[in-house]
Each structure stands twice: as C-alpha cells, then as structure tokens.
Design an enzyme around this catalytic site. Structure first.
Site, short mmCIF file in Angstrom:
data_model
loop_
_atom_site.label_atom_id
_atom_site.label_comp_id
_atom_site.label_asym_id
_atom_site.label_seq_id
_atom_site.Cartn_x
_atom_site.Cartn_y
_atom_site.Cartn_z
N ASP A 140 -2.43 -1.33 6.07
CA ASP A 140 -2.82 -0.23 7.46
C ASP A 140 -3.73 0.48 7.67
OD1 ASP A 140 -2.77 3.19 6.97
OD2 ASP A 140 -2.35 1.94 5.64
N ASP A 162 -7.37 -2.02 3.48
CA ASP A 162 -6.28 -2.42 2.96
C ASP A 162 -6.55 -4.18 3.58
OD1 ASP A 162 -4.51 -0.69 1.66
OD2 ASP A 162 -4.12 -0.49 4.06
N ASP A 193 0.34 -0.96 -0.14
CA ASP A 193 -0.03 -0.43 0.32
C ASP A 193 1.04 1.24 -0.03
OD1 ASP A 193 -2.24 2.05 0.67
OD2 ASP A 193 -1.80 1.85 2.20
#
Length: 663
Positions: free
Chosen positions: A547, A551, A343
């Site tokens: 995080d 996600d 990410d």
C-alpha cells in the site's frame, strides 16, 4: 511513548494544503490516442442508428469513413512502421481486416473493430502516462527548500537540490526533512512511513539517521547532510520504480504470442487464394471475391473476441466487487500467480494502532477503566497516533477524559499533564523509569518487556512520579487477514511470505496470527525488490500486495502488483496492476480465482473460434463458399464466443470465484 502536538491529523486534500505540491495527473484528453479514440467512438455511435433505421447510405457512409480515419490512422501508422522493420503486428492486421470488411460491404463490422482497437490503445497510453505522473510526483515528497546553517550561526534558505554532503540543516517542528542525513542535535519524533512503512513515528536523537521527505514532529532537529539529493532514498525509490517498469518482462495476451505467425500466414494465404486461380486463368472478379471471402472468414475477429470478452467481463465483475484491474493483460496474469508476498502495515493490518491491553500495577488501586481514563486525559491534547489510540479506546468504553492542565510534550519521552490535581505522565517506559529500582518500577519494567516481546508498543502511566500501570498498543490485523492467507496458500500451493519494513517482533507476531511462516522484516524498498526478484529468478510468478511508497518498487518489479486502495499512496496505486478499492483483503484470492476461470473460458473460446475458422476456410477453398454464408459463419462464431465470455459478468461467477478462493 512520545507524543507530538504539531503532527497533522489525517491530511486534508492536497488542494487545501498550501505547503504540499499539487498532484501531477495527466488529463485523459491531453493524450492524442484518447482524443482520436473518443472521436472514432462518437462518430460510430452517431452512424449506427442511421444504418439500423434504414437511412440512405449517404447519411451514414461518410460517418463510418471518418470513424475509419480517426480511429485507424495511428494503428495503421504504427503497423506500417513495424512492417518497415520487417515485422507484421496485429495493429496492421486489424486495419487490413477492417478495410477488407468494408470492401465486401461489412462497413459496420470494420468500424466496430477500429473503435475497439483505438480504445484499447488509448487506455494503454493513459495507464503509461499516469504511472509516469506518479513517479514524478514522488519527488514532491521532499521539500523544495531547506534551512541551511552557516558556520557563523546565520540561517539561509536554499533549494534542497543545492545541499552538499556535510551541510547542516535546521528542521523545524512540522517540516519535512530536506535531505538524508544524521541528527547532530535535538530530539523529535519523525513519521517515516513513506520510506519504511512503520505505522508509528520514530524517536530521533543525535546520531540517528533521517530520510528526505519524512515528516518531523514537535522537536527541532539539526541534521548533517550525508547524501546528495540524487542519492537520497526517495530518489532511489523513483529510480527503482522506473527501472522495474522498464525491465519487467513484456506482457502479452495468450493469442498475441502467435500473432506474427498467424498474421503472416493469413496474408500469405489470402494472396495465394487470389493469385493461384488467376495464374490458372480464372476470372479476376471471381478470384477477388473468393479471396475477400477467405480474408473475412480467416480474419482473427473471432479469435480476438475469444480472448477479450472473458477477460473484460472478469474485469467488470471484479470492479463491481471492489477490485480495479487495470487491463486484460493484468487479468490474465493474475491467474498465473504461484507465489504471494504481502506487506504488513496497511495491508495485513489496518495501519492504525489500537489499545490491545490495559494492565494496572499491583497496589495502584486503579481499575482498567480508571487507568485508561487517566491516560486519555493526559493524552487528549496530543495528536500523536498512539495518543489518538488511547483517547479512542477510552471513548469506545464510554469514558469521558477529565479536563487536563499544564500539558507538555517531550519528543521521544512522552507527555505530562495535571489531571484532578495530580501530575500524570504517559510515555516510553525506559525514559520514565530511567534506572529506578523501586518495586513499582521493577514490576513496570518487567511488564513492559513482556509487552514488547509480544510485539506490542508499551506505554507507561505515572501519577505524581509513581508508575501505576501500562498500556499495550498494536496495529490491529484486518478481520479477513488469516482467511486470505489460507486462501492464497490453497490457490498457489505455498504459504505467502511477509515483506515489511516494520520491526522483527511486530512482524513475527502478525505473521504468527495469520499463519505465515516466512518473515522478512526491517526491509528498505530495495531489499523488498531484491526479495521479489530472487523469487522470480527461481521461476515463480510473484503477486505482491502492498500500500505504501516503500512498496511501489516491489509492486513494479513483481509479476503482478496489487495495491490497497483506501490508504494506498499515489505511487503505489498508479504502479500497481490492480487496486483493492474497498480494502477488502479477501477479494485478492477471489480475483485470482476469477482470473483462472477467465483463462479457462479463453481456451474454450479459442477452440470454438478455431473450429469455425477451420470449417469456413476449408469450405471456401474446396467448394467456393458464398460470401453471405461466409459472413454469417464468421459473425456467428464471433457472437458465440462473445456470449460465452460474457458469462463472467454474472454475479454467480464472482460467488463461485470467492468460494474457490475460500476453498
């Protein structure tokens, strides 16, 4: 640059926020597995000193018996259920081995085996319960009620679950949006990081889409409901996490893959060692003793310890260095990684915007510090993330913002304030310039385009209606981001891919700075899951690092999921298989390398255990191995493989893994 005056600063604990639902969290001792494991462990720890100090058997024998009962009854029940289903699992085998050890006088060894198995089962049950807690708690992001507008203009408060497609709801400043829909009227900035992962609030105007659970800024919005509560993006994230968790391939330790064959073989061999001599007329007591010796020397204790100490030691070592690995299975799986998906916001980057560039315009007569000080003075009263970044940048340069008066914030446009008798405006260049063609405005528009092309957020500063300069703001990369990408590339043989909900320009800039070539930007949670599953369909074992709530489905769907701990959402932390507690991204390749080292020690230990078991079994079958010698050989192999596995507890093991990760 929009600025919001009512959006909270970093949120206080949930217990201090009356409008926030308390976090759902299963208590450890509310689980029956945990209570029985705790009781067994306590009884064992009480009994052990009595035995070791030479106390009579009546002092410690009943305590060990209770240890067997409290810690073993649930695994025994599950093992018998499996047996009724015509399978023989390791639970029942361990219970039989423990009882066999007790039958030949090795009561303490059997009790220790019971405690280990009970504790393992309790930890597994706790992990399952906590994941379920976090999934259910995600629904608390959406408010329980919403303000529905009736055709006659009246307002009524209704449960969000009762909203229907076509209803119009009023979202006041600072409230969470109660349903997915489109803005009919009003303008505001909406923090939708929980859905898209974007680090900054997004300006919303009539026609723009909004999502349930996202946080409204300073403006009031009238929103038309476009989806039922069960079809909202938040609800679909919950469904995706649950589906991914249920359909994820079953995880097993290496030794468990041969569990059935080994279990059946050991039971059959023990019965044969007992039955064949009896059939040939041998003495029952001697045959029973030989069979029990065989069961002890052939029992999988050494094999189990061959697997667990290296993995548990690696887990403990990783934990000391800020990586919480949730189970031995996860530690084993980390080393199998051959592809990585990262990410951006909060993972590769710090997740907080910072001023990266200061550009006074030609003829403004301002230095960089002058321009920054003016902007900070105007933004001082605002709580928008970009405003805080401007004020923090001024303070870091030792600048003290001048007092400001008549502060005003316009959602989607920016802020204005009177500073030293001059009207200072800070905001989005397109809104402030608004078609003007004078020289300063043209220069500002060109500079803003350059900043935005480079992936920055541009903020225009005006004094008395005249552009005087621009600020470029960006989410700063973590210091170890580039080194981590390079290390993961060396470990897996392929460059990580960037999966982000942020805009393509910001994603491309971040990827270029860290050496990532494959970028997928503007992704919703389901699209991240699709990308992960596509890679795994090609035979890759994907490690996902993220995080946020957005996600979590990808973390659950991946072969292994790792969450960043400090800024990570509850759902991401509970869904992930491992957590980087200190947000040190460089520990990710280090723990992958440590896992590979643990896997190599597991193989070493299995060879050692296999050699010992083979020698002892052959000796018992050929020359009738004496029970004490069989127990000595069995315990010796157990101690040897255990000590070999504990090598990964040393600091040198982490240093070596870190070096392997760095290449």
């Amino acid at each position: 640059m929009p600025s919001t005056t009512l959006v909270e600063r970093p949120a206080p604990p949930a217990a201090l926020r009356p409008d926030t639902a308390p976090r759902r969290r299963t208590r450890v001792l509310s689980l029956s597995e945990a209570r029985w494991a705790a009781a067994a462990t306590l009884l064992f720890l009480v009994a052990l000193p009595f035995q070791l100090t030479g106390a009579p058997g009546w002092a410690w024998g009943p305590l060990y018996a209770l240890t067997y009962a409290t810690g073993g009854w649930e695994p025994a029940r599950e093992g018998l259920r499996a047996l009724r289903g015509r399978t023989l699992d390791v639970d029942l085998l361990m219970i039989v081995a423990a009882l066999g050890a007790a039958a030949v006088g090795q009561v303490m060894d059997g009790a220790l085996l019971i405690v280990i198995f009970a504790t393992s089962g309790a930890l597994e049950a706790l992990a399952t319960a906590r994941t379920a807690d976090s999934v259910r708690g995600l629904l608390d992001l959406a408010p329980a009620t919403a303000t529905r507008l009736l055709p006659d203009g009246r307002e009524e408060t209704v449960p969000t679950g009762g909203l229907a497609v076509g209803d119009t709801v009023l979202v006041r400043p600072g409230e969470r949006i109660g349903a997915d829909g489109r803005v009919l009227d009003g303008a505001s900035d909406v923090d939708q990081a929980t859905i898209t992962g974007e680090p900054l609030p997004v300006a919303k105007e009539p026609g723009d889409e909004v999502f349930a659970g996202t946080l409204n800024g300073t403006g009031a919005l009238r929103v038309r409901v476009d989806r039922d509560a069960a079809d909202s993006v938040i609800a679909r994230i919950v469904a995706m996490v649950e589906e991914a968790s249920e359909t994820k391939a079953p995880t097993q330790l290496f030794i468990e893959k041969v569990e059935q064959r080994y279990s059946l073989g050991m039971v059959a061999a023990t019965l044969a060692v007992l039955g064949v001599p009896l059939a040939l007329g041998a003495d029952f007591t001697g045959s029973l003793l030989r069979a029990m010796t065989f069961m002890i020397v052939a029992s999988p204790c050494a094999v189990v310890l061959a697997t667990m100490p290296p993995l548990l030691s690696a887990m403990a070592n990783a934990g000391r260095h800020g990586v919480l690995v949730k189970s031995a299975v996860v530690m084993e799986r980390l080393g199998q990684t051959d592809a990585v998906a990262l990410d951006k916001t909060g993972t590769l980057t710090e997740g907080t915007p910072r001023v990266s560039e200061i550009h006074p315009l030609t003829g403004s007569g301002l230095t960089r510090d002058d321009l920054l000080a003016l902007a900070a003075a105007a933004e001082h009263a605002s709580e928008h993330p970009l405003a805080r970044a401007v004020v923090d940048a001024a303070r870091s340069r030792g600048l003290t913002p001048a007092p400001a008066e008549d502060f005003a914030s316009v959602p989607g446009a920016g802020v204005t304030a009177t500073v030293g008798g001059r009207v200072v405006a800070v905001g989005a260049p397109a809104r402030l310039i608004n078609g003007r063609t004078d020289t300063a405005s043209a220069e500002a528009a060109a500079l803003a385009a350059d900043l935005e092309e480079a992936g920055r957020t541009a903020a225009l500063v005006e004094v008395d209606g005249r552009p005087v300069g621009l600020l470029g703001l960006a989410d700063r990369l973590r210091p170890d981001a580039a080194a981590t990408v390079s290390a993961l590339t060396r470990l897996t043989g392929r460059t990580p891919v960037l999966l982000t909900g942020d805009n393509p320009r910001a994603a491309a800039r971040a990827a270029a700075e860290v050496g990532i070539t494959e970028v997928r930007a503007g992704l919703l949670p389901r699209e991240k899951v699709a990308a992960v599953r596509g890679a795994e369909a090609d035979g890759r074992k994907v490690l996902v690092v993220g995080d946020g709530v957005n996600d979590a489905p990808a973390l659950a769907a991946a072969h292994t999921g790792v969450a960043m701990g400090r800024a990570g959402s509850d759902l991401a932390l509970e869904t992930a298989d491992a957590v980087v507690v200190r947000d040190e991204l460089a520990t990710v390749p280090a723990v992958v390398a440590l896992s590979r080292r643990a896997r190599s020690l597991v193989v070493q230990n299995l060879v050692i255990a296999g050699v010992f078991i083979s020698v002892l079994v052959v000796s018992d079958l050929v020359v009738t191995l004496p029970l004490p010698l069989g127990v000595l050989g069995h315990e010796g192999s157990t101690v040897l493989v255990g000590l070999n596995g504990l090598r990964l507890l040393r600091e040198a093991a982490w240093v070596r893994a870190r070096a392997e990760g760095e290449g």
